[in-house]
Design an enzyme around this catalytic site. Structure first.
Site, mmCIF file in Angstrom:
data_model
loop_
_atom_site.group_PDB
_atom_site.id
_atom_site.type_symbol
_atom_site.label_atom_id
_atom_site.label_comp_id
_atom_site.label_asym_id
_atom_site.label_seq_id
_atom_site.Cartn_x
_atom_site.Cartn_y
_atom_site.Cartn_z
ATOM 1 N N SER A 1 0.832 -1.202 0.000
ATOM 2 C CA SER A 1 0.000 0.000 0.000
ATOM 3 C C SER A 1 0.869 1.254 0.000
ATOM 4 O O SER A 1 2.079 1.184 0.204
ATOM 5 C CB SER A 1 -0.886 0.008 1.243
ATOM 6 N N LYS A 2 0.206 2.367 -0.196
ATOM 7 C CA LYS A 2 0.868 3.672 -0.157
ATOM 8 C C LYS A 2 1.557 3.862 1.205
ATOM 9 O O LYS A 2 2.662 4.355 1.299
ATOM 10 C CB LYS A 2 -0.219 4.723 -0.389
ATOM 11 N N ARG A 3 0.842 3.418 2.246
ATOM 12 C CA ARG A 3 1.378 3.552 3.609
ATOM 13 C C ARG A 3 2.713 2.807 3.767
ATOM 14 O O ARG A 3 3.622 3.275 4.424
ATOM 15 C CB ARG A 3 0.333 2.992 4.586
ATOM 16 N N GLY B 1 4.966 2.413 1.552
ATOM 17 C CA GLY B 1 5.980 3.263 0.946
ATOM 18 C C GLY B 1 6.386 4.379 1.894
ATOM 19 O O GLY B 1 7.564 4.670 2.079
ATOM 20 N N GLU B 2 5.380 4.976 2.538
ATOM 21 C CA GLU B 2 5.668 6.079 3.471
ATOM 22 C C GLU B 2 6.506 5.572 4.647
ATOM 23 O O GLU B 2 7.474 6.197 5.050
ATOM 24 C CB GLU B 2 4.358 6.684 3.989
#
Ligand code: GLU
Length: 510
Positions: free
Chosen positions: A264-266, A268-269
């Site tokens: 998910s995007k999270r 990556g963060e």
């Protein structure tokens, strides 16, 4: 395989393209190119509530950056357009009506409030409300009304949706190139809405109608669409298009670096790595998510690493150009299980692809990087520099970090290194080294090396101590390229200058 292969990438412009979406585009592209077919971009923007400004442009730019240029699409045009579903709006109603006429779909007039109440009542009983064959005949729809009443409601402008009418207890057999045969009983499915009260088709209707009208032969998409397949297949049957039905291939998920759950995007963060091809600024929150392009990845590396998420060439080969991927790609070699995303491996791919850049192309990048740091460098010097720095960089933005020593003399000296490496006798030894280098002619890598080594041997000094101290004088720190390469690049005069300077300053600082 026949020559009329037509595949489509059909994203909804609801945000930036995740690398999972990019992989779907890539696999479609590879499959099309491998078989001399067409790769089509279709923008599925019928859900106006989820439309995000800028997302379509983002998708198109991402594909272009990766070199996945559609043969047909909103920008390219083509004989099956328009390629934006919002521009095809007037087309879908007739298909929904065709299904109603043939008894495969029906008008439903239930209001959102009525449906909410039903859901609540079911919840209270610990059950789940499903609009299906079991309940449809007790609800407010054309199956329970006289035709004249239906007509009257429609004419008076009463809002309605059109729902698909599944035949109960029917085995729906689905063939998927990745999953094999999957069988679902229609009684487990709900009567999905095909046409909404706002006059727009839902994803399901528009997707199937467009695949048919655009003569799509293979539907290659993410696994999250597998649950929609029974409905899509039932739609093909209901339209009498079974003989025109595309072949389906549902791609496995891309998993988190831990291997558990979908990337998910999270992730990556949290992990400090991009999950989007290009940087994306959210138009509402203004939050900026990093992109592969902006982080210094080459599109070739990006394509290569994404291709191996799910596709297995069946050999040890890991490095592929786009041409090699086209050549080797086979849908049959896409695995069923999810593939783990490895951020470290992504860097490795970029490093490898930088090594594959021709020296000529890399020279251009070096020149730009130098100029932006205020250094003018001629082509002959660049040619000398390339073999020294190329193996040391994983990203083009590391060029300066790996080469400033060639252009900028140190004006300070890493204190920790000084304390560790600069002994009382070091200045004297460095002076002797300077003397020896003065008589070194020509000042090539080889001659410098032999002069330095001869002196060390002659004086019975330790190689490590001398080299560390010499590095400190030339670079100011314990990093940088091979010293013989550096010295010969700098030239005798600059080497002696840097040495004298350092000997003076380091002594003063102590
Ligand atoms: N619009 C769908 C999406 O956003 C397309 C799915 C499909 O390829 O059928 O992914």
């Amino acid at each position: 395989m026949n020559q009329n292969i037509r595949v489509r990438f059909a994203p909804s412009p609801t945000g930036p393209l995740h690398i999972g979406g990019l992989r779907t585009a890539l696999f479609n592209y590879l499959f099309a190119k491998k078989h001399g077919g067409s790769f089509i971009l279709r923008i599925e923007d019928t859900d106006q509530t989820r439309y995000v400004p800028g997302a379509e442009e983002y998708i198109q730019e991402s594909l272009e950056w990766c070199g996945l240029i559609p043969d047909e699409g909103p920008r390219q045009g083509g004989g099956f357009g328009p390629y934006r579903q919002s521009e095809r709006k007037s087309l879908y109603r007739q298909y929904a009506l065709r299904l109603v006429d043939a008894g495969h779909a029906y008008y439903a007039f239930d209001t959102p409030e009525e449906l909410d109440k039903l859901r609540n009542d079911y919840d209270l009983r610990g059950e789940t409300f499903v609009y299906d064959a079991g309940v449809r005949e007790s609800l407010n729809n054309s199956l329970t009304m006289a035709p004249s009443q239906v007509e009257q409601l429609i004419e008076s402008g009463t809002p309605y949706v059109i729902r698909f009418q599944f035949v109960p207890e029917k085995e729906i057999v689905m063939e998927d190139m990745v999953r094999g045969e999957v069988v679902v009983n229609s009684s487990t499915l709900d009567d999905k809405i095909l046409f909404k009260s706002d006059g727009m088709p839902t994803y399901h209707l528009a997707n199937v109608v467009d695949d048919n009208l655009m003569a799509i032969t293979h539907v290659i998409r993410g696994e999250e669409w597998l649950p929609s397949l029974p409905l899509h297949i039932s739609l093909y049957q209901a339209f009498d298009w079974e003989h025109l039905m595309p072949t389906f291939a549902h791609l496995p998920l891309i998993m988190k670096p831990t291997g558990k759950g979908k990337l998910s995007k999270r992730d990556g963060e949290k992990g400090g790595f991009p999950v989007f091809p290009l940087e994306w600024k959210d138009p509402v929150t203004t939050q900026v998510s990093p992109g592969y392009r902006e982080e210094g990845y080459l599109p070739e590396a990006c394509i290569n690493l994404i291709a191996l998420l799910g596709w297995n060439p069946g050999t040890e080969q890991e490095l592929f150009t786009l041409e090699e991927l086209i050549e080797g790609f086979q849908l049959e070699k896409v695995g069923k299980s999810g593939s783990r995303f490895d951020p470290e491996k992504s860097k490795w791919f970029n490093h490898q692809h930088i090594q594959m850049i021709s020296d000529n192309d890399l020279s251009r990048a070096v020149k730009v990087e130098m100029e932006s740091n205020g250094v003018t460098i001629d082509d002959a010097k660049i040619r000398l520099l390339i073999p020294i720095i190329k193996p040391r960089i994983s990203f083009l933005h590391e060029i300066w970090d790996q080469s400033w020593f060639f252009f900028v003399a140190p004006d300070k000296y890493d204190e920790a290194v000084v304390n560790k490496r600069w002994k009382e006798e070091t200045p004297e030894k460095m002076k002797l080294l300077g003397e020896a280098l003065k008589s070194c002619e020509p000042f090539t890598v080889e001659s410098v090396e032999s002069v330095v080594k001869a002196l060390i041997e002659d004086r019975q000094w330790g190689m490590g101590a001398i080299m560390n101290a010499w590095r400190l004088l030339l670079v100011g720190a314990a990093k940088g390229p091979g010293l013989f390469d550096l010295a010969s690049f700098l030239g005798k005069e600059e080497v002696i200058d840097r040495m004298n300077n350092g000997i003076e300053k380091i002594v003063v600082n102590k």
